[in-house]
Write an enzyme that holds these catalytic residues in place. Structure first.
Site, PDB file in Angstrom:
ATOM      1  N   LYS A 261       0.879  -1.328  -0.018  1.00  0.00           N
ATOM      2  CA  LYS A 261       0.063   0.036  -0.152  1.00  0.00           C
ATOM      3  C   LYS A 261       0.964   1.163   0.014  1.00  0.00           C
ATOM      4  O   LYS A 261       0.727   2.242  -0.827  1.00  0.00           O
ATOM      5  CB  LYS A 261      -1.090  -0.154   1.075  1.00  0.00           C
ATOM      6  CG  LYS A 261      -2.031   1.104   0.960  1.00  0.00           C
ATOM      7  CD  LYS A 261      -3.033   0.982   2.109  1.00  0.00           C
ATOM      8  CE  LYS A 261      -4.253   1.945   2.061  1.00  0.00           C
ATOM      9  NZ  LYS A 261      -5.222   1.955   3.052  1.00  0.00           N
ATOM     10  N   GLU A 305       8.843  31.605   1.730  1.00  0.00           N
ATOM     11  CA  GLU A 305       8.252  30.665   1.146  1.00  0.00           C
ATOM     12  C   GLU A 305       6.790  30.273   1.643  1.00  0.00           C
ATOM     13  O   GLU A 305       6.596  30.393   2.824  1.00  0.00           O
ATOM     14  CB  GLU A 305       9.086  29.423   1.200  1.00  0.00           C
ATOM     15  CG  GLU A 305      10.627  29.451   0.547  1.00  0.00           C
ATOM     16  CD  GLU A 305      10.265  29.255  -1.011  1.00  0.00           C
ATOM     17  OE1 GLU A 305      10.005  30.217  -1.665  1.00  0.00           O
ATOM     18  OE2 GLU A 305      10.810  28.044  -1.361  1.00  0.00           O
TER      19      GLU A 305
END
Lengths: 441, 272
Positions: A261, A305
């Site tokens: 997964k 940022e």
């Protein structure tokens, strides 16, 4: 080492001081020889092979593995980039451009590294959101959560210093603004800033030490990540229901179920990463950082940022510099005590009808803070930032401590297996539903 | 106490849904894109979208246009603007062959040395040399330009909001100032420049300012498009390789992801 309970079986007398070679089950003679003396193969088998894991993870539980993958990508690209980068104010900008033009696949390395920082924060923000929604921070996982907060703060420091390295305008001015925050501290503030800079402004000594620390901190992150994983493997993972596994029916071995997964999740993640790197590599960046740093020209708007914007908004929400710094620091540090602020014993928001919505509002609130952090510090943005900052803290300091006194949680399911299989249409537990045996040691 | 609070739930749900849908959809992209994009100031300048060969996901640089753009740079822009990140050898990227590049480079005199006598000397440039700079240093550049420093153009397309569209707009955006606006001495009015007053005199002002070898009509708009194409290539010479590799990466990862998902389904089948 994260020794599981099974590791102790070879010590017949727990009080004995006599050391034994590990009773290895590995078949291959060479690997067995190693495993007897240093049982890392047994450890991997225990911690990533048969490790009992709740069977009901949703895809939010992929993000720890994704963060790990991103950390590896960042260190791999970063080490190679550092071989070509010159940490000198006269050379840094040009050396980055040389990487982009003349180093073989240098553009790929640099864009992967720069966008990797953004991807890292996306992944970690989702990872943390998962913990907040499903109550993963609650007992007995408090230390696991706190180590995660340490990682988050280390990441922020690393990302900040990394952004300074290309020595563009935003590098320089971002560094100037952020390091100047320390000057708000009374008495020692100015001295701390001078000490951080290695001079009287952001200059070559600053760039040099930031490069050094930007290289060092990722390995500190690796170390703390190791502790984070050790703590995880003692308590085991939380799960979307927020109830502990009670029987073997509630868990499945990590391999093959979650290895496959996670592998699928990683490929999907790499698609998103690739879209960013190959088709919009500068989308999350700022054009001003392609202008070489110039201490004499201040950009019209200095913006950090995107991943710092919510905290930047909190910083600017109050007109007092020290107050802003304290609030911003507090917004991060409050996460350390979160396990003790939340008074509800119910972990998963699925079973907390009011907290769930107040937390989703908190999520939106965080998004609004991110948006407002990129706006100029003027009205109405300041007012919005103030309201959002108030809610950010109120959620932790008022809602979580007191809500549990009034909120009536929904009934918790009897067990994970019961809940999973009822949702699938009920019926008795099928044979072999507990675990697939490991095929290889 | 419990009941009244529980009655709040539907209200809270509605409020949260509204709160989620409205600001997130409207604002999150702006916040994510880059904070500064929204922080442009009050005078919002709309940059017209120019059609470039390198637009879109599969766009590539029009080599002929980039070569014409290099000619515009060489004959007009390079009088004031350096391109310090580029070497003549890089021009293979816009389709020049090594012989053309060697011939081109040799037109320029560059300083080399010191020689055995310890003296600097001039020699014809080689393909490995960086583009010759118009001025010895920034102070000389300012002195020759009324105090203004002509910026280096190597990564200009990446250093300005709007990129190549902005550069094209700037080059065709000179006009008479609107009534009531006084332009400072030595400045020029440009409708696309932030603040509208730019030190650079209109660089492309007359049709036929450059004589294109391929017969393309050198209108101001054509020259602006060509030089913007050249500068876009100069800023991102890896663009074509990057996109081509990206397409292959995505195809590969999509197939790998499909396989991984199939395996995942198979492995998990006995649990469901």
């Amino acid at each position: 080492m994260a020794a599981g309970p099974h590791d102790q079986h070879e010590l017949s007398d727990p009080d004995s001081d006599v050391r034994h070679m590990h009773d290895s089950k590995v078949q291959n003679p060479v690997l067995r020889w190693i495993d007897q003396r240093m049982p890392v193969i047994s450890m991997i088998q225990l911690e990533y092979g048969s490790f009992p894991t709740p069977r009901n993870f949703n895809y939010f539980w992929n993000f720890g593995a994704l963060a790990m993958v991103t950390l590896v990508i960042m260190i791999a690209t970063g080490v190679v980039l550092s071989m070509q980068y010159a940490a000198n104010t006269h050379l840094a900008f040009d050396s980055v451009e040389r990487i982009m033009r003349d180093v073989n696949y240098g553009w790929l390395l640099r864009y992967a590294h720069a966008n990797g920082a953004s991807m890292f924060f996306i992944v970690v923000y989702i990872h943390m959101w998962r913990s907040l929604y499903y109550g993963s921070y609650k007992s007995p996982r408090e230390l696991l959560w706190m180590l995660g907060v340490v990682l988050f703060i280390l990441m922020m420091a690393t990302a900040f210093m990394g952004y300074v390295l290309p020595w563009g305008q935003m590098s320089f001015w971002g560094a100037t603004v952020i390091t100047n925050l320390f000057s708000a501290l009374p008495v020692v503030g100015e001295h701390i800033v001078t000490w951080l800079w290695g001079g009287f402004s952001v200059d070559n000594p600053t760039l040099n030490r930031f490069f050094s620390l930007h290289f060092l901190l990722p390995f500190v992150i690796v170390g703390v990540t190791f502790l984070h994983v050790v703590a995880l493997h003692i308590t085991g993972s939380n799960n979307p229901l927020g109830i502990e596994p009670k029987t073997k029916k509630d868990t499945i071995p990590f391999h093959p179920y979650y290895t496959i997964k996670d592998s699928f999740g990683i490929v999907v993640y790499l698609v998103v990463f690739a879209i960013l790197v190959f088709f919009m590599p500068n989308y999350l960046g700022h054009p001003d950082n392609y202008i070489p740093a110039n201490p004499l020209v201040t950009p019209a708007h200095i913006v950090p940022e995107w991943y710092f914007l919510p905290f930047y908004a909190i910083l600017r929400a109050v007109p007092n510099k020290l107050g802003g710094v304290v609030l911003m620091g507090g917004a991060l540090l409050i996460l350390f005590v979160l396990p003790w602020l939340d008074s509800s014993p119910v972990r998963s928001m699925r079973f907390r009808p009011i907290a769930k919505w107040l937390f989703l509002v908190w999520t939106v609130n965080f998004g609004v803070l991110m948006w407002v952090g990129g706006k100029p510090a003027e009205q109405p943005y300041i007012l919005i930032a103030q309201i959002c900052t108030a809610y950010y803290f109120a959620y932790f300091l008022v809602i979580l401590p007191f809500l549990a006194k009034f909120e009536r949680p929904l009934p918790l399911p009897e067990s994970i297996a019961r809940a999973v299989l009822t949702r699938k249409g009920g019926g008795p537990l099928p044979a072999g539903a507990t675990a697939k045996p490991m095929e290889k040691a | 106490m419990r009941r009244p609070l529980l009655m709040l739930v539907p209200t809270l749900k509605a409020a949260a849904l509204a709160a989620v849908l409205a600001p997130v959809l409207a604002l999150a992209p702006a916040a994510l894109g880059s904070g500064a994009r929204a922080a442009e100031g009050h005078d919002v300048i709309h940059i017209p979208d120019t059609r470039f060969s390198f637009d879109g996901i599969f766009g590539t640089f029009d080599r002929a246009s980039a070569q014409r753009g290099f000619q515009v740079y060489k004959e007009v822009c390079s009088a004031c603007h350096s391109m310090r990140q580029l070497s003549y050898r890089h021009l293979t990227g816009i389709g020049l062959n090594p012989a053309q590049i060697a011939a081109l480079a040799s037109q320029f005199q560059v300083q080399d040395g010191p020689n055995d006598n310890g003296e600097m000397f001039e020699r014809p440039a080689r393909p490995s040399d960086h583009f010759r700079r118009p001025f010895a240093n920034d102070a000389a550049a300012r002195a020759a330009n009324n105090g203004a420093l002509p910026p280096d153009l190597s990564v200009m397309v990446k250093a300005r909001e709007g990129g190549a569209d902005y550069l094209h707009a700037l080059l065709v955006g000179y006009e008479e100032p609107p009534p009531g606006i006084t332009v400072m001495e030595g400045m020029h009015y440009n409708k696309y420049f932030p603040g509208h007053q730019i030190a650079m005199a209109p660089p492309l002002n007359t049709e036929g300012q450059v004589t294109y070898a391929d017969g393309t009509k050198a209108t101001v708009d054509q020259m602006a498009t060509d030089v913007a194409t050249f500068l876009a290539w100069a800023a991102e010479p890896e663009l074509e390789q990057r996109r081509a590799m990206g397409v292959r990466m995505i195809i590969f990862l999509t197939i790998l992801g499909g396989l991984a998902y199939a395996v995942k389904r198979k492995v998990w089948a006995d649990l469901h």
